[in-house]
Design a protein around this motif. Structure first.
Motif, PDB file in Angstrom:
ATOM      1  N   PHE A 106      24.807  13.348  38.537  1.00 44.36           N
ATOM      2  CA  PHE A 106      24.701  13.348  37.076  1.00 44.36           C
ATOM      3  C   PHE A 106      25.565  12.251  36.457  1.00 44.36           C
ATOM      4  O   PHE A 106      25.096  11.487  35.602  1.00 44.36           O
ATOM      5  CB  PHE A 106      25.114  14.714  36.525  1.00 44.36           C
ATOM      6  CG  PHE A 106      25.141  14.765  35.018  1.00 44.36           C
ATOM      7  CD1 PHE A 106      23.959  14.893  34.295  1.00 44.36           C
ATOM      8  CD2 PHE A 106      26.341  14.681  34.326  1.00 44.36           C
ATOM      9  CE1 PHE A 106      23.978  14.925  32.908  1.00 44.36           C
ATOM     10  CE2 PHE A 106      26.369  14.712  32.944  1.00 44.36           C
ATOM     11  CZ  PHE A 106      25.191  14.838  32.231  1.00 44.36           C
ATOM     12  N   THR A 107      26.818  12.162  36.879  1.00 44.97           N
ATOM     13  CA  THR A 107      27.708  11.159  36.293  1.00 44.97           C
ATOM     14  C   THR A 107      27.276   9.746  36.651  1.00 44.97           C
ATOM     15  O   THR A 107      27.401   8.827  35.831  1.00 44.97           O
ATOM     16  CB  THR A 107      29.159  11.392  36.752  1.00 44.97           C
ATOM     17  OG1 THR A 107      29.211  11.430  38.186  1.00 44.97           O
ATOM     18  CG2 THR A 107      29.693  12.707  36.204  1.00 44.97           C
ATOM     19  N   THR A 108      26.748   9.563  37.857  1.00 43.98           N
ATOM     20  CA  THR A 108      26.242   8.244  38.247  1.00 43.98           C
ATOM     21  C   THR A 108      25.069   7.829  37.367  1.00 43.98           C
ATOM     22  O   THR A 108      25.002   6.693  36.877  1.00 43.98           O
ATOM     23  CB  THR A 108      25.808   8.238  39.719  1.00 43.98           C
ATOM     24  OG1 THR A 108      26.927   8.565  40.551  1.00 43.98           O
ATOM     25  CG2 THR A 108      25.259   6.873  40.117  1.00 43.98           C
ATOM     26  N   GLY A 109      24.140   8.746  37.166  1.00 42.34           N
ATOM     27  CA  GLY A 109      22.987   8.453  36.316  1.00 42.34           C
ATOM     28  C   GLY A 109      23.383   8.211  34.882  1.00 42.34           C
ATOM     29  O   GLY A 109      22.841   7.318  34.210  1.00 42.34           O
ATOM     30  N   LEU A 110      24.337   9.005  34.380  1.00 42.49           N
ATOM     31  CA  LEU A 110      24.803   8.820  33.003  1.00 42.49           C
ATOM     32  C   LEU A 110      25.423   7.438  32.830  1.00 42.49           C
ATOM     33  O   LEU A 110      25.104   6.706  31.886  1.00 42.49           O
ATOM     34  CB  LEU A 110      25.812   9.910  32.657  1.00 42.49           C
ATOM     35  CG  LEU A 110      26.298   9.982  31.200  1.00 42.49           C
ATOM     36  CD1 LEU A 110      26.665  11.417  30.816  1.00 42.49           C
ATOM     37  CD2 LEU A 110      27.518   9.089  30.959  1.00 42.49           C
TER      38      LEU A 110
END
Length: 465
Positions: A73-77
């Motif tokens: 999630f944080t990578t995509g964000l």
């Protein structure tokens, strides 16, 4: 037409963070989307928080380790904000500069002075389309409402005859034409060429806005025959200025990023040699970052200086333009996080595997997925970023033009039937003084027409290019 391919580049894809089977992944997707929908619609949670929780729920339902789901999630964000965040910020600055300097009023007044009678609805489409290029939809509504009310009252027009074309112009720009956030995110997700997407988007947008705007407004005016509400017109920016920018300079500033991006696309097609110096130059000046930055800097001189803006006033305008986009950036970023969680869990490959035997075109599938999420959440942006994440693997074997059409199919689906869970629905209702039923007959119907017509044109284009 590009159909779902049996052979994709799965061998090069990273291993999924879960070993769940297709059935469990399918359930996980439904759980994730259901959580997002429930939190947005029932608990009125901000879309950023809903997407964050929904992404974690998706990972948990898919059996992914929580730490890996969080990393996805944080990578995509981060990747999404890095890819489109600066572009959204530059677009917001340009839009605020256009409004505060009186440049938007100059475009509006000049076009209205040339139009009258039957040409007025067409003039409203032109105004909304030009103004809507650098503005977010909600900002465009607020900016154009005084004009719509003034024209309807002054010319004794039905409010729908004037308002629907303006809304159609804004909505089409919002859903189909970069540099709006939704199309930019979809372009980034499926790795589409921005210039080609922009060119094809304009090709789809023109007939779509004609049908959903001036033509449908005739029907809408018969269904809901209401005058402009009797209310005080908000003061326009240029009423407080001694002087405002000229029409030609304002129009050139607004269209500058579009021209630069289209020029890049044209040079890429004609030259088609990455080592060529001319192509390399246009690859730089036609990149969305440079194109929008050039428009903003140009606007300081063509918009700010004629309006008498000091350096301090320009600084305040930039700050005021940036403040409202925090929520948009967070929603777009969280949508990118949700997309990455989908991909890392193996949902994209699952869709490819399950749909091998389907005869449904990839573009139609993308449109249907966006429609479903739009109906559920009410947000065109959430629908775009979520659908883009789901169908991104389908673009792996597509040509450049079909990848661009995939973006447009997603954008078209994201506009389908705005209703009571969409903030735009209530903006239109309140500004125009309509009942819920009247808003459905006009605004909701117009959005559906845009979605269906644009989707149909995308499918038609896929047959011939």
């Amino acid at each position: 037409m590009t159909r779902l391919s049996v052979e994709m580049l799965a061998a090069d894809a990273p291993a999924p963070i879960t070993s769940a089977g297709h059935a469990q992944l399918g359930i996980a997707v439904l759980v994730g989307i259901a959580v997002i929908v429930l939190l947005i619609t029932e608990f009125k949670l901000h879309a950023f928080l809903a997407l964050t929780v929904g992404s974690l729920a998706l990972g948990a339902a898919a059996g992914a380790p929580l730490d890996k789901a969080i990393t996805s999630f944080t990578t995509g964000l981060g990747a999404t904000v890095a890819g489109v965040g600066v572009l959204i910020a530059l677009g917001a600055i340009l839009g605020k500069l256009l409004a505060d300097s009186g440049g938007a009023d100059q475009i509006v007044d000049t076009i209205l002075a040339k139009a009258g009678g039957r040409a007025m609805p067409w003039a409203m489409v032109l105004i909304a389309s030009v103004i809507g290029l650098p503005l977010f939809f909600e900002v465009g509504i607020v900016l154009l409402i005084p004009v719509v009310l003034m024209v309807a009252r002054r010319g004794n027009y039905s409010l729908m005859r004037i308002g629907i074309p303006a809304l159609a112009g804004l909505s089409v720009m919002h859903g189909l034409i970069p540099p709006h956030p939704g199309p930019l995110v979809a372009i980034d997700a499926v790795r589409a060429d921005l210039g080609v997407t922009l060119a094809l988007g304009i090709l789809v947008a023109v007939p779509t806005v004609v049908i959903a705007g001036p033509l449908f407004s005739k029907v809408a005016a018969r269904w809901v025959d209401v005058p402009a509400p009797d209310r005080m017109l908000p003061q326009r920016a240029s009423d407080e200025l001694e002087q405002r920018p000229g029409f030609g300079a304002t129009l050139a500033t607004v269209l500058l990023p579009v021209v630069l991006m289209l020029a890049k696309a044209l040079v890429d097609i004609v030259v088609d040699d990455p080592a060529d110096r001319i192509q390399r130059v246009f690859d730089v000046i036609g990149s969305p970052l440079i194109a929008l930055l050039a428009a903003v800097i140009t606007g300081f001189f063509t918009l700010g200086r004629p309006a008498g803006f000091t350096k301090d006033r320009l600084q305040r305008t930039v700050e005021k333009g940036l403040m409202p986009i925090a929520g948009i950036l967070l929603i777009v970023g969280a949508g990118g996080g949700f997309k990455q969680t989908l991909i890392d869990c193996g949902v994209g490959q699952m869709i490819l595997d399950v749909s091998k035997s389907w005869s449904i075109p990839a573009l139609l599938l993308a449109w249907l997925i966006a429609v479903a999420i739009r109906l559920a959440t009410g947000s065109a942006t959430v629908a775009t970023v979520s659908a883009a994440g789901l169908v991104a693997p389908l673009a792996a074997d597509m040509s450049t033009t079909h990848t661009a059409l995939l973006v447009l199919a997603i954008g078209a689906g994201s506009l389908f039937f705005s209703h009571v869970n969409d903030a735009g629905f209530w903006l239109v209702k309140e500004y125009f003084g309509l009942s819920v039923g009247q808003t459905v007959k006009t605004w909701s119907a117009m959005e559906t027409i845009i979605s269906v017509v644009a989707g149909g044109l995308v499918l038609l284009l896929s047959l011939v290019i």
